[in-house]
Design a protein around this motif. Structure first.
Motif, PDB file in Angstrom:
ATOM      1  N   ILE A  35      49.142  48.489  37.615  1.00 10.64           N
ATOM      2  CA  ILE A  35      49.186  47.145  37.031  1.00 10.64           C
ATOM      3  C   ILE A  35      47.761  46.622  36.868  1.00 10.64           C
ATOM      4  CG2 ILE A  35      50.077  44.797  37.278  1.00 10.64           C
ATOM      5  CD1 ILE A  35      52.158  45.942  39.251  1.00 10.64           C
ATOM      6  N   LYS A  36      47.421  46.180  35.675  1.00 15.78           N
ATOM      7  CA  LYS A  36      46.073  45.676  35.395  1.00 15.78           C
ATOM      8  C   LYS A  36      45.886  44.283  35.987  1.00 15.78           C
ATOM      9  CE  LYS A  36      42.017  46.147  33.442  1.00 15.78           C
ATOM     10  NZ  LYS A  36      41.085  47.213  33.832  1.00 15.78           N
ATOM     11  N   VAL A  37      44.652  44.021  36.389  1.00 14.90           N
ATOM     12  CA  VAL A  37      44.271  42.709  36.918  1.00 14.90           C
ATOM     13  C   VAL A  37      43.144  42.148  36.065  1.00 14.90           C
ATOM     14  CG1 VAL A  37      43.360  41.432  38.898  1.00 14.90           C
ATOM     15  CG2 VAL A  37      44.908  43.377  39.269  1.00 14.90           C
ATOM     16  N   TYR A  38      43.337  40.949  35.535  1.00 13.94           N
ATOM     17  CA  TYR A  38      42.292  40.232  34.804  1.00 13.94           C
ATOM     18  C   TYR A  38      42.078  38.882  35.483  1.00 13.94           C
ATOM     19  CZ  TYR A  38      43.156  43.450  30.855  1.00 13.94           C
ATOM     20  OH  TYR A  38      43.299  44.560  30.048  1.00 13.94           O
ATOM     21  N   ASP A  39      40.823  38.545  35.757  1.00 14.05           N
ATOM     22  CA  ASP A  39      40.510  37.254  36.366  1.00 14.05           C
ATOM     23  C   ASP A  39      41.346  37.007  37.621  1.00 14.05           C
ATOM     24  OD1 ASP A  39      39.218  34.838  36.651  1.00 14.05           O
ATOM     25  OD2 ASP A  39      40.551  33.742  35.301  1.00 14.05           O
ATOM     26  N   GLY A  40      41.571  38.069  38.384  1.00 12.30           N
ATOM     27  CA  GLY A  40      42.321  37.956  39.625  1.00 12.30           C
ATOM     28  C   GLY A  40      43.817  37.778  39.459  1.00 12.30           C
ATOM     29  N   GLU A  41      44.315  37.916  38.221  1.00  7.76           N
ATOM     30  CA  GLU A  41      45.734  37.734  37.952  1.00  7.76           C
ATOM     31  C   GLU A  41      46.359  39.031  37.459  1.00  7.76           C
ATOM     32  OE1 GLU A  41      47.460  35.047  38.584  1.00  7.76           O
ATOM     33  OE2 GLU A  41      45.730  33.830  39.188  1.00  7.76           O
ATOM     34  N   ILE A 117      42.004  47.943  43.438  1.00  7.29           N
ATOM     35  CA  ILE A 117      40.575  48.242  43.341  1.00  7.29           C
ATOM     36  C   ILE A 117      39.982  47.566  42.106  1.00  7.29           C
ATOM     37  CG2 ILE A 117      40.766  50.468  44.508  1.00  7.29           C
ATOM     38  CD1 ILE A 117      40.539  51.792  41.758  1.00  7.29           C
ATOM     39  N   ASN A 118      38.684  47.336  42.156  1.00 10.50           N
ATOM     40  CA  ASN A 118      37.970  46.847  40.987  1.00 10.50           C
ATOM     41  C   ASN A 118      37.815  47.986  39.976  1.00 10.50           C
ATOM     42  OD1 ASN A 118      37.169  44.007  41.507  1.00 10.50           O
ATOM     43  ND2 ASN A 118      36.240  44.911  43.338  1.00 10.50           N
ATOM     44  N   ASN A 119      37.946  47.652  38.708  1.00  7.14           N
ATOM     45  CA  ASN A 119      37.853  48.663  37.656  1.00  7.14           C
ATOM     46  C   ASN A 119      37.489  47.939  36.357  1.00  7.14           C
ATOM     47  OD1 ASN A 119      38.047  51.027  36.184  1.00  7.14           O
ATOM     48  ND2 ASN A 119      40.263  50.894  35.942  1.00  7.14           N
ATOM     49  N   PRO A 120      36.246  48.060  35.891  1.00 10.70           N
ATOM     50  CA  PRO A 120      35.815  47.302  34.710  1.00 10.70           C
ATOM     51  C   PRO A 120      36.510  47.764  33.437  1.00 10.70           C
ATOM     52  CG  PRO A 120      34.146  48.909  35.316  1.00 10.70           C
ATOM     53  CD  PRO A 120      35.162  48.910  36.424  1.00 10.70           C
ATOM     54  N   ARG A 121      36.531  46.892  32.463  1.00  7.60           N
ATOM     55  CA  ARG A 121      37.086  47.242  31.159  1.00  7.60           C
ATOM     56  C   ARG A 121      36.205  48.299  30.487  1.00  7.60           C
ATOM     57  NH1 ARG A 121      37.810  42.213  27.505  1.00  7.60           N
ATOM     58  NH2 ARG A 121      39.405  43.502  26.507  1.00  7.60           N
ATOM     59  N   THR A 242      47.174  51.040  30.242  1.00  9.80           N
ATOM     60  CA  THR A 242      46.850  49.896  31.095  1.00  9.80           C
ATOM     61  C   THR A 242      45.350  49.776  31.302  1.00  9.80           C
ATOM     62  OG1 THR A 242      48.977  49.955  32.247  1.00  9.80           O
ATOM     63  CG2 THR A 242      47.129  48.934  33.412  1.00  9.80           C
ATOM     64  N   THR A 243      44.678  50.894  31.556  1.00 11.75           N
ATOM     65  CA  THR A 243      43.246  50.847  31.839  1.00 11.75           C
ATOM     66  C   THR A 243      42.380  51.028  30.592  1.00 11.75           C
ATOM     67  OG1 THR A 243      43.326  53.197  32.443  1.00 11.75           O
ATOM     68  CG2 THR A 243      43.503  51.590  34.234  1.00 11.75           C
ATOM     69  N   SER A 244      42.912  51.679  29.548  1.00  8.95           N
ATOM     70  CA  SER A 244      42.134  51.880  28.318  1.00  8.95           C
ATOM     71  C   SER A 244      42.330  50.758  27.315  1.00  8.95           C
ATOM     72  CB  SER A 244      42.534  53.209  27.655  1.00  8.95           C
ATOM     73  OG  SER A 244      42.222  54.299  28.479  1.00  8.95           O
TER      74      SER A 244
END
Length: 284
Positions: A35-41, A117-121, A242-244
Motif C-alpha cells: 500500500i502506497k503512502v503519500y504525505d503520511g496517508e 518503509i520510506n520509499n521516494p517516488r 503502486t510504487t512505479s
C-alpha cells in the motif's frame, strides 16, 4: 528503530520471531499487498486490503483480522515509523506446521506480518521514461492471485535488470500480459490498450485507478490483448504499479517507441494521477 507488526504484536527488529516451519517459508503458501503512502496517508488502502482478502479466499485461507483492523495496523506502522512517502507491506501465511504439502489438519492460525518503509517516488523514470525487455511469461495460470509464489516474476525481473532495463514485459504465446511487477498499457492513435482482467494478470489497484482516470479524462481505453509485435508499433507505452505509479516506456528490447520520449496521452494520465494525491507531492 523500525517497528514491525508480527503475529499480533508490534515489535522492533530484535523482537522478530518467525518459525522455520512457517508455510510461507516452505511453500510460499500465503498472500501479500503493498500500500502506497503519500504525505503520511495511505493511498487506495481499502482497495488493497480488499484484494488481500480476495487473494486469501482464492487459496482457501482465512485472515484472522477484519479489514478495518488491518487498516488500523497499517496506519499505526506509518505513524510509528514516521513514514512520509513510502509504502506498507502486509503478508499473510497459512501458519506454522510440519512440512506437508496438504493444508494442516487441524488448521493452524495464519501468521500476519507487516512493516512500513520510506520509499521516494521514481521521479526520473516518470519524467524521462524507461526501457523494458520482453521476457516469455512462464508463470503459473493463477496470476490473478497476489500470492507469495512469484519466482517467475523474480527471474523475469532479473533478466530485465541484467539487460539494463527497469522492467520485464511479459508475453505468453506472443500475447503481452503484464510486467513482472506492473501492468502494461499501449497507446495507438490516442486510444489506450491493456490486457483484460483474466487469470493471466493481476488486476492492479493502480491499473484500476488509471481505467477510471481515462474515463474521467475522455481518453478512449480498450481492455484488449495485443501482441508483442503490436507493442513495438505503439505510439506510446507506459506501465503502472503502486510504487512505479505511471511510468512511460520509451523502448522495448532496445527499439524506440513512438518519438522516443514520453507521449502526450501518457503525460495527460500522469497529470490526472497526480491530482489524486496530496498537492505538495504532485508539485514536486
Amino acid at each position: 528503530m523500525t517497528v514491525y507488526f508480527v503475529d499480533g504484536r508490534f515489535t522492533e527488529r530484535d523482537g522478530l520471531n518467525i518459525s522455520i516451519d512457517d508455510r510461507g517459508y516452505y511453500f510460499g503458501d500465503g498472500v501479500y499487498e503493498v500500500i502506497k503512502v503519500y504525505d503520511g496517508e495511505l493511498y487506495t488502502a481499502e482497495e488493497h486490503i480488499n484484494r488481500l482478502f480476495q487473494s486469501a479466499a482464492k487459496i482457501k485461507m482465512s485472515i484472522p483480522y477484519a479489514e478495518v483492523q488491518l487498516m488500523e495496523i497499517a496506519r499505526e506502522l506509518v505513524a510509528t515509523n514516521n513514514i512520509l512517502i513510502g509504502h506498507v507491506y502486509i503478508q499473510v501465511t497459512r501458519g506454522s506446521a510440519p512440512r506437508l504439502h496438504q493444508f494442516p489438519n487441524p488448521a493452524v492460525s495464519p501468521v500476519v506480518t507487516a512493516y512500513a518503509i520510506n520509499n521516494p517516488r521514481p521521479i526520473a523514470g516518470m519524467e524521462k521514461g524507461v526501457a523494458v525487455k520482453s521476457v516469455e511469461d512462464v508463470r503459473w495460470l493463477r496470476c490473478d492471485i497476489k500470492s507469495l509464489n512469484i519466482l517467475g516474476n523474480v527471474l523475469a525481473k532479473q533478466e530485465a535488470q541484467e539487460a539494463g532495463c527497469i522492467e520485464a514485459l511479459l508475453h505468453r504465446d506472443g500475447i503481452v500480459t503484464e510486467g513482472s511487477a506492473s501492468n502494461m498499457f499501449g497507446v495507438k492513435d490516442g486510444t489506450v490498450y491493456t490486457h483484460p482482467v483474466t487469470n493471466l494478470i493481476l488486476n492492479g489497484i493502480t491499473r484500476q485507478v488509471i481505467l477510471g482516470l481515462c474515463s474521467e479524462q475522455g481518453i478512449p481505453l480498450i481492455e484488449k490483448s495485443f501482441t508483442l509485435e503490436e507493442a513495438f508499433e505503439m505510439d506510446e507505452f507506459f506501465l503502472t504499479s503502486t510504487t512505479s505509479e505511471v511510468t512511460p516506456v520509451i523502448s522495448i528490447d532496445g527499439r524506440s517507441l513512438g518519438t522516443g520520449v514520453p507521449g502526450s496521452v501518457t503525460k495527460k494520465i500522469q497529470k490526472a494521477f497526480n491530482l489524486q494525491i496530496p498537492s505538495f507531492i504532485a508539485g514536486e
